[in-house]
Design an enzyme around this catalytic site. Structure first.
Site, PDB file in Angstrom:
ATOM      1  N   ARG A   1      11.704  -5.989   5.002  1.00  9.39           N
ATOM      2  CA  ARG A   1      11.588  -3.862   5.009  1.00  9.39           C
ATOM      3  C   ARG A   1      12.941  -3.691   5.944  1.00  9.39           C
ATOM      4  O   ARG A   1      12.518  -4.310   6.717  1.00  9.39           O
ATOM      5  CB  ARG A   1      10.428  -3.470   4.723  1.00  9.39           C
ATOM      6  CG  ARG A   1      10.071  -2.565   5.035  1.00  9.39           C
ATOM      7  CD  ARG A   1       9.043  -2.170   5.372  1.00  9.39           C
ATOM      8  NE  ARG A   1       7.826  -2.779   6.766  1.00  9.39           N
ATOM      9  CZ  ARG A   1       6.814  -2.126   6.504  1.00  9.39           C
ATOM     10  NH1 ARG A   1       6.234  -2.012   5.923  1.00  9.39           N
ATOM     11  NH2 ARG A   1       5.893  -2.683   7.127  1.00  9.39           N
TER      12      ARG A   1
ATOM     13  N   LYS B   1       0.851  -1.095   0.041  1.00 11.81           N
ATOM     14  CA  LYS B   1      -0.194   0.008   0.044  1.00 11.81           C
ATOM     15  C   LYS B   1       0.592   0.943  -0.322  1.00 11.81           C
ATOM     16  O   LYS B   1       0.750   1.709  -0.731  1.00 11.81           O
ATOM     17  CB  LYS B   1      -1.128   0.377   1.190  1.00 11.81           C
ATOM     18  CG  LYS B   1      -1.781  -1.364   1.568  1.00 11.81           C
ATOM     19  CD  LYS B   1      -2.668  -1.023   2.510  1.00 11.81           C
ATOM     20  CE  LYS B   1      -1.941  -1.217   4.374  1.00 11.81           C
ATOM     21  NZ  LYS B   1      -1.888  -2.368   4.390  1.00 11.81           N
TER      22      LYS B   1
ATOM     23  N   ARG C   1      11.573  -2.703  11.359  1.00 16.63           N
ATOM     24  CA  ARG C   1       9.944  -1.112  12.333  1.00 16.63           C
ATOM     25  C   ARG C   1       9.713  -2.673  13.174  1.00 16.63           C
ATOM     26  O   ARG C   1      10.373  -3.796  12.664  1.00 16.63           O
ATOM     27  CB  ARG C   1       9.164  -0.616  11.196  1.00 16.63           C
ATOM     28  CG  ARG C   1       8.795  -0.289  11.055  1.00 16.63           C
ATOM     29  CD  ARG C   1       7.816  -0.143   9.680  1.00 16.63           C
ATOM     30  NE  ARG C   1       6.981  -0.398  10.222  1.00 16.63           N
ATOM     31  CZ  ARG C   1       5.516  -0.140   9.558  1.00 16.63           C
ATOM     32  NH1 ARG C   1       5.171   0.497   8.236  1.00 16.63           N
ATOM     33  NH2 ARG C   1       4.564  -1.139   9.838  1.00 16.63           N
TER      34      ARG C   1
ATOM     35  N   ARG D   1     -10.035   0.388   7.984  1.00 17.84           N
ATOM     36  CA  ARG D   1      -9.049  -0.413   8.555  1.00 17.84           C
ATOM     37  C   ARG D   1     -10.877  -1.773   9.808  1.00 17.84           C
ATOM     38  O   ARG D   1     -10.452  -2.469   9.682  1.00 17.84           O
ATOM     39  CB  ARG D   1      -8.587  -0.676   9.871  1.00 17.84           C
ATOM     40  CG  ARG D   1      -6.535  -0.949   8.941  1.00 17.84           C
ATOM     41  CD  ARG D   1      -5.950  -0.414   9.911  1.00 17.84           C
ATOM     42  NE  ARG D   1      -5.000  -1.839  10.078  1.00 17.84           N
ATOM     43  CZ  ARG D   1      -4.073  -0.949   9.357  1.00 17.84           C
ATOM     44  NH1 ARG D   1      -3.611   0.645   8.642  1.00 17.84           N
ATOM     45  NH2 ARG D   1      -2.733  -1.504   9.318  1.00 17.84           N
TER      46      ARG D   1
ATOM     47  N   ARG E   1      -0.347  -8.866  13.498  1.00 21.86           N
ATOM     48  CA  ARG E   1      -1.060  -7.583  12.358  1.00 21.86           C
ATOM     49  C   ARG E   1      -1.782  -8.423  10.636  1.00 21.86           C
ATOM     50  O   ARG E   1      -3.149  -8.074  11.146  1.00 21.86           O
ATOM     51  CB  ARG E   1      -0.169  -7.172  11.998  1.00 21.86           C
ATOM     52  CG  ARG E   1       0.749  -5.987  12.586  1.00 21.86           C
ATOM     53  CD  ARG E   1       2.009  -5.444  12.384  1.00 21.86           C
ATOM     54  NE  ARG E   1       2.273  -4.801  11.148  1.00 21.86           N
ATOM     55  CZ  ARG E   1       3.129  -5.034  10.134  1.00 21.86           C
ATOM     56  NH1 ARG E   1       4.349  -5.376  10.754  1.00 21.86           N
ATOM     57  NH2 ARG E   1       2.794  -4.264   8.909  1.00 21.86           N
TER      58      ARG E   1
HETATM   59  P1  AP5 Z   1       4.437  -1.217   1.757  1.00 24.96           P
HETATM   60  O1  AP5 Z   1       4.458  -0.516   0.057  1.00 24.96           O
HETATM   61  O2  AP5 Z   1       5.663  -0.490   3.131  1.00 24.96           O
HETATM   62  O3  AP5 Z   1       3.987  -2.328   2.231  1.00 24.96           O
HETATM   63  P2  AP5 Z   1       2.387  -2.046   2.920  1.00 24.96           P
HETATM   64  O4  AP5 Z   1       1.162  -2.306   2.900  1.00 24.96           O
HETATM   65  O5  AP5 Z   1       2.323  -0.286   2.802  1.00 24.96           O
HETATM   66  O6  AP5 Z   1       2.407  -2.138   4.667  1.00 24.96           O
HETATM   67  P3  AP5 Z   1       2.434  -1.490   5.799  1.00 24.96           P
HETATM   68  O7  AP5 Z   1       3.151  -2.402   6.870  1.00 24.96           O
HETATM   69  O8  AP5 Z   1       2.801  -0.604   6.246  1.00 24.96           O
HETATM   70  O9  AP5 Z   1       1.344  -1.995   6.248  1.00 24.96           O
HETATM   71  P4  AP5 Z   1       0.346  -2.064   7.491  1.00 24.96           P
HETATM   72  O10 AP5 Z   1      -0.979  -1.572   6.778  1.00 24.96           O
HETATM   73  O11 AP5 Z   1       0.300  -3.726   8.754  1.00 24.96           O
HETATM   74  O12 AP5 Z   1       1.331  -0.895   8.074  1.00 24.96           O
HETATM   75  P5  AP5 Z   1       1.062   0.279   8.839  1.00 24.96           P
HETATM   76  O13 AP5 Z   1       2.172   1.272   8.670  1.00 24.96           O
HETATM   77  O14 AP5 Z   1      -0.540   0.699   7.651  1.00 24.96           O
HETATM   78  O15 AP5 Z   1       5.423  -2.387   1.457  1.00 24.96           O
HETATM   79  C1  AP5 Z   1       6.594  -3.537   2.161  1.00 24.96           C
HETATM   80  C2  AP5 Z   1       7.388  -3.936   1.879  1.00 24.96           C
HETATM   81  O16 AP5 Z   1       7.482  -4.877   0.478  1.00 24.96           O
HETATM   82  C3  AP5 Z   1       8.913  -3.543   1.610  1.00 24.96           C
HETATM   83  O17 AP5 Z   1       9.482  -3.333   2.065  1.00 24.96           O
HETATM   84  C4  AP5 Z   1       8.601  -2.619   0.158  1.00 24.96           C
HETATM   85  O18 AP5 Z   1       9.521  -2.113  -0.592  1.00 24.96           O
HETATM   86  C5  AP5 Z   1       8.046  -4.185  -0.416  1.00 24.96           C
HETATM   87  N1  AP5 Z   1       7.111  -4.382  -1.130  1.00 24.96           N
HETATM   88  C6  AP5 Z   1       6.026  -3.471  -2.145  1.00 24.96           C
HETATM   89  N2  AP5 Z   1       5.648  -3.650  -3.063  1.00 24.96           N
HETATM   90  C7  AP5 Z   1       6.751  -4.908  -3.277  1.00 24.96           C
HETATM   91  C8  AP5 Z   1       5.998  -5.362  -4.750  1.00 24.96           C
HETATM   92  N3  AP5 Z   1       5.579  -5.601  -5.706  1.00 24.96           N
HETATM   93  N4  AP5 Z   1       7.323  -6.087  -4.725  1.00 24.96           N
HETATM   94  C9  AP5 Z   1       8.586  -6.694  -4.029  1.00 24.96           C
HETATM   95  N5  AP5 Z   1       8.845  -5.916  -2.563  1.00 24.96           N
HETATM   96  C10 AP5 Z   1       7.764  -5.332  -2.591  1.00 24.96           C
HETATM   97  O19 AP5 Z   1      -0.081   0.821  10.582  1.00 24.96           O
HETATM   98  C11 AP5 Z   1       0.694   0.053  11.485  1.00 24.96           C
HETATM   99  C12 AP5 Z   1      -0.036   0.615  12.471  1.00 24.96           C
HETATM  100  O20 AP5 Z   1      -0.048   1.780  12.667  1.00 24.96           O
HETATM  101  C13 AP5 Z   1      -1.319  -0.634  12.881  1.00 24.96           C
HETATM  102  O21 AP5 Z   1      -0.665  -2.259  13.208  1.00 24.96           O
HETATM  103  C14 AP5 Z   1      -1.828  -0.152  13.324  1.00 24.96           C
HETATM  104  O22 AP5 Z   1      -1.016  -0.231  15.129  1.00 24.96           O
HETATM  105  C15 AP5 Z   1      -1.809   1.489  13.214  1.00 24.96           C
HETATM  106  N6  AP5 Z   1      -2.726   1.556  12.462  1.00 24.96           N
HETATM  107  C16 AP5 Z   1      -2.816   1.995  11.364  1.00 24.96           C
HETATM  108  N7  AP5 Z   1      -3.717   2.857  10.851  1.00 24.96           N
HETATM  109  C17 AP5 Z   1      -4.557   2.240  11.479  1.00 24.96           C
HETATM  110  C18 AP5 Z   1      -6.026   2.391  11.467  1.00 24.96           C
HETATM  111  N8  AP5 Z   1      -6.869   3.151  10.591  1.00 24.96           N
HETATM  112  N9  AP5 Z   1      -6.810   2.047  12.573  1.00 24.96           N
HETATM  113  C19 AP5 Z   1      -6.424   1.292  13.860  1.00 24.96           C
HETATM  114  N10 AP5 Z   1      -4.588   1.535  13.973  1.00 24.96           N
HETATM  115  C20 AP5 Z   1      -4.572   1.766  12.538  1.00 24.96           C
END
Ligand code: AP5
Length: 221
Positions: free
Chosen positions: A127, A13, A160, A88, A171
């Site tokens: 990552r 994402k 991270r 979410r 997660r």
């Molecule tokens: P990346 O693009 O970072 O993936 P992502 O889907 O953004 O993953 P996140 O881990 O950031 O998502 P998340 O939803 O768990 O965490 P968030 O930060 O939103 O890609 C991942 C890796 O793969 C990278 O190394 C990248 O280079 C690689 N990659 C990408 N595309 C690729 C491809 N096509 N091929 C190969 N490699 C690839 O949330 C963190 C925390 O915040 C949550 O756990 C929660 O505690 C809180 N939070 C956030 N939003 C909310 C909400 N709405 N409500 C409540 N709590 C929330």
């Protein structure tokens, strides 16, 4: 265009949101990023948010919803925005719908990045993030050029806190229980397009662009 990127942790994402934001100029609103910035501060809110993120649990709606509502009401969102990590849960989606509806708006397009758990775990374990400037790396697909140091600022890149296998599994459990139901929710609203996120970053980006240029535009007219 108001767009949501939906998908499990690690489905890409954030990576795709950056590319879309650069190409189309819509602000990229990542709730994960907002919470990591809050967590880096020194306040009781920072402590609370840290607890949830580090355990892989969702930050409560009482904190999350207000933050998003405030952000999307800012002037740079008037011509569209890109939500990454929100909504979410069905509850968050309902609140978002009501909030946008009050302003005569809605969600035009939801891009669902579909990826297997095995691929997710592989990507998240590889990552690395620069603690200095926030730049994202991946030891398999996008490693730093020199000795694990950030190409941009030279800081040693790090995992991270929530990217260890125990928390990744937590997660994924939270995702399946709270977030996965949004796929059907947005299918019923006829705004969801599924994208195969197992391809390379560039290939996924091409699919994303096609959906934005064609399908999402059709939904809007
Ligand atoms: P990346 O693009 O970072 O993936 P992502 O889907 O953004 O993953 P996140 O881990 O950031 O998502 P998340 O939803 O768990 O965490 P968030 O930060 O939103 O890609 C991942 C890796 O793969 C990278 O190394 C990248 O280079 C690689 N990659 C990408 N595309 C690729 C491809 N096509 N091929 C190969 N490699 C690839 O949330 C963190 C925390 O915040 C949550 O756990 C929660 O505690 C809180 N939070 C956030 N939003 C909310 C909400 N709405 N409500 C409540 N709590 C929330």
């Amino acid at each position: 265009m108001n767009l949501v990127l939906l998908g499990a942790p690690g489905s890409g994402k954030g990576t795709q949101a950056e590319l879309i934001s650069k190409k189309y100029g819509w602000p990229h609103i990542s709730t994960g990023e907002i919470f990591r910035n809050i967590k880096a501060g020194k306040s009781s809110l920072a402590e609370a948010v840290k607890g949830y993120i580090d355990r892989g649990q969702l930050v409560p709606d009482s904190i999350t919803v207000d933050i998003v509502e405030q952000r999307i009401s800012e002037s740079d969102c008037e011509r569209g925005f890109l939500l990454d990590g929100f909504p979410r849960s069905i509850y968050q989606a309902e609140i978002l719908g009501v909030s946008l509806g009050r302003r005569g708006m809605g969600i035009d397009c939801v891009l669902y990045l579909a990826l297997s758990d095995e691929a997710i775990i592989r990507r998240l374990e590889a990552r690395r993030v620069c603690p200095g400037c926030g730049r994202d790396y991946n030891l398999v697909t996008q490693p730093p050029k020199e000795n694990g140091k950030c190409d941009a600022c030279g800081t040693q890149v790090a995992r991270r806190v929530d990217d260890n296998i125990k928390i990744i599994r937590e997660r994924l459990d939270v995702y399946r229980k709270e977030t996965q139901p949004l796929v059907d929710y947005y299918i019923k609203k006829k705004v969801l397009s599924e994208i195969d996120a197992s391809k390379t970053i560039e290939e996924v980006s091409v699919s994303v662009k096609e959906f934005i240029d064609l399908k999402c535009d059709v939904h809007r007219t």
